[in-house]
Design a protein around this motif. Sequence first.
Motif, mmCIF file in Angstrom:
data_model
loop_
_atom_site.group_PDB
_atom_site.id
_atom_site.type_symbol
_atom_site.label_atom_id
_atom_site.label_comp_id
_atom_site.label_asym_id
_atom_site.label_seq_id
_atom_site.Cartn_x
_atom_site.Cartn_y
_atom_site.Cartn_z
ATOM 1 N N GLU A 165 54.764 34.015 35.898
ATOM 2 C CA GLU A 165 54.746 33.998 34.440
ATOM 3 C C GLU A 165 54.189 35.290 33.855
ATOM 4 N N ASP A 166 53.546 36.090 34.675
ATOM 5 C CA ASP A 166 53.016 37.354 34.157
ATOM 6 C C ASP A 166 54.135 38.314 33.748
ATOM 7 N N GLU A 191 57.404 37.228 32.885
ATOM 8 C CA GLU A 191 58.177 36.643 31.791
ATOM 9 C C GLU A 191 57.889 35.144 31.732
ATOM 10 N N GLU A 192 57.768 34.647 30.569
ATOM 11 C CA GLU A 192 57.505 33.224 30.400
ATOM 12 C C GLU A 192 58.738 32.421 30.832
#
Length: 685
Positions: free
Chosen positions: A131-132, A134-135
């Motif tokens: 998630e760092d 891209e969500e």
Amino acid sequence: MWDSESESLGGREYGNGAHVSAKHGVKTDGFEQRGQSWYVATDVPSDFLVQISEVNFHLHKYPLISRCGRLSRIIYDTHEGDLNKINLDDLPGGPDSFELAAKFCYGIAVDLTAGNISGLRCAAEYLEMTEDLEEGNLIFKTEAFLSYVVLSSWRDSIIVLKSCEKLSPWAENLQIVRRCSESIAWKACANPKGIRWNYTGRPSKVSSPSWNDLKDSSPSRAIQVPPDWWFEDVSILRIDHFVRVITAIKVKGMRFELIGASIMQYASKWIPGLIKDGGGEAMLDDLSNGNISRESNGSSSGSGSGSWKGGLHLIVAGKEEPEAIKAKDQRMIIESLISIIPPQKDSVSCSFLLRLLRMANKLKVAPALVTELEKRVGMQFEQATLSDLLIPSYSKSDTTYDVDLVQRLLEHFLVQEQTECVSSPNRSYMEKNMFEESQRGGASSAKMRVARLVDSYLTEIARDRNLSLTKFHVLAEALPESARTCDDGLYRAIDSYLKAHPALSEHERKRLCRVMDCQKLSIDACMHAAQNERLPLRVVVQVLFSEQVKISNAIANNTLKDNTAVESQFQPMVSTRKTLLEGTPQSFQEGWSSAKKDINTLKFELETVKSKYVELQNDMETLQRQFDKIVAKPKQHSSSAWTSGWKKLSRLAKMNNMDSQDDGSDQPVAEQTRKTPRRWRNSIS
């Protein structure tokens, strides 16, 4: 089942597949495969080549580095300048998983299924799609699918766990194996009517009931789900995953007999030759509770899994039978199965344990596990059969069968019996009652059943010319005397050994026959023994004597009973004696007649000796009277030593004459109270 449960592995879609928009600068209509290479259907030429095994992916850097932290770090941290080629042979899931991950990076819709989720989850972890970057990256989406879709379904949990076999150690580290194992264990222990279940043993023509049908049906019309509905599904797993599932099922509190039956089902499938054809299914159903049944067309044993078409096994494994397993893998399977067998006595059958022990000795399983398995067999040794005990000797022993192994099993059984007697004070009293009942024709105790089994085993191995007398003797004497109420089986084994070993000396034959009690032989055995030339003469005499004692005791008991009755009741005694004599072997009657002649001869000789003794005593009395006449004459003036000696002899003779007339004589009491000389004549009688 729900409709989603019955679809094929490749065509099942949940409507929530991972999909992103193409906002990363490269518009594409999909991937194209040309031989062993994949190309992106776009006008922009590829600038990055990814090699996985023999498959090449011609891709673009920007879509990959925007979502794959590992590729981004490799590309930007390289010291080789402009990197345009990379090899990812160690990527979990292989080319198939990377293809899905690459499509996700390009914004192409990806259908998540139970068949590809584990590999895609591991590949996402390998590529660091967190998630760092891209969500809603791939790790998040695959984790959500695993947690909310896969783990809620019995079928999907089995498929995912099966697909994890090629993803070690990634699947273990990501807790996929643990979560699927616990999900399967929970569903196996729960009421199958309350979960989305899939009974793969059911014939394909019979459709599985849907959840709504099970929920809305009345109790009288409800479909009865067999307790072993989960056996076949679990048996397709690899041994380490199967152990994880069974361990989790134990923690959930599953009945031990069901766990044991599932272990037998697994062993019959993965260890060829462990269970005989046609007998595996019966053994799996032979549980102590007696309420587990398999449908005749629905169950499958080690060689019968092809009796049904379709089902989860065909979907996952792609074939009806597992491939031939190497000896190393079989040894690992046996060691794992031994470690998870429930400790309760009747969790698995004794026949299964002995067949497992046979394979363990053949494949050289760890000695500690073999010893543990031998103790388990000793716990229920009375349930064994002769065919199960005939285990070949895989060591350097000259004997055909492993006699030492059976000796150890018998020792474990006796130790277990002794332990139970100590732990249960009332057990000895119960054993005594069981022995008395067996004497009256009642039920036999465990020791008596084991005694019959050992006698049959001795008869079988006695034909082996290489079997030493010591081994035979030790095994025959291992059980206590109370375990055998009849020694006919032991006599049969001894006779077989004598027949196969004609070179035995007289001393060895006597030693062999000492293990047998002649008083415990039946009429038929005595008749055979009396005419058996292989037996020592002393044993034949003991057999005849013991049979005569039985007849004498029977006649004495009948006589004692008849003495208290009227004279008219003596006739049954005569007929009973006649019946006993008629039932006695002819050779025994001839032997007894010869013995009676010898006894009469001894009696006659004894009477002859007594009569000669009386004659000698009369001659002594005559001599005594003559001597008295001589000493009555006037004494000479001087007495010599000769005269004094005769006086002493005279007094001694009188004393003996008085002793001989001691009973019933009319001599005075004063003479009877004289000092009695030494009765030296008694020594000759």
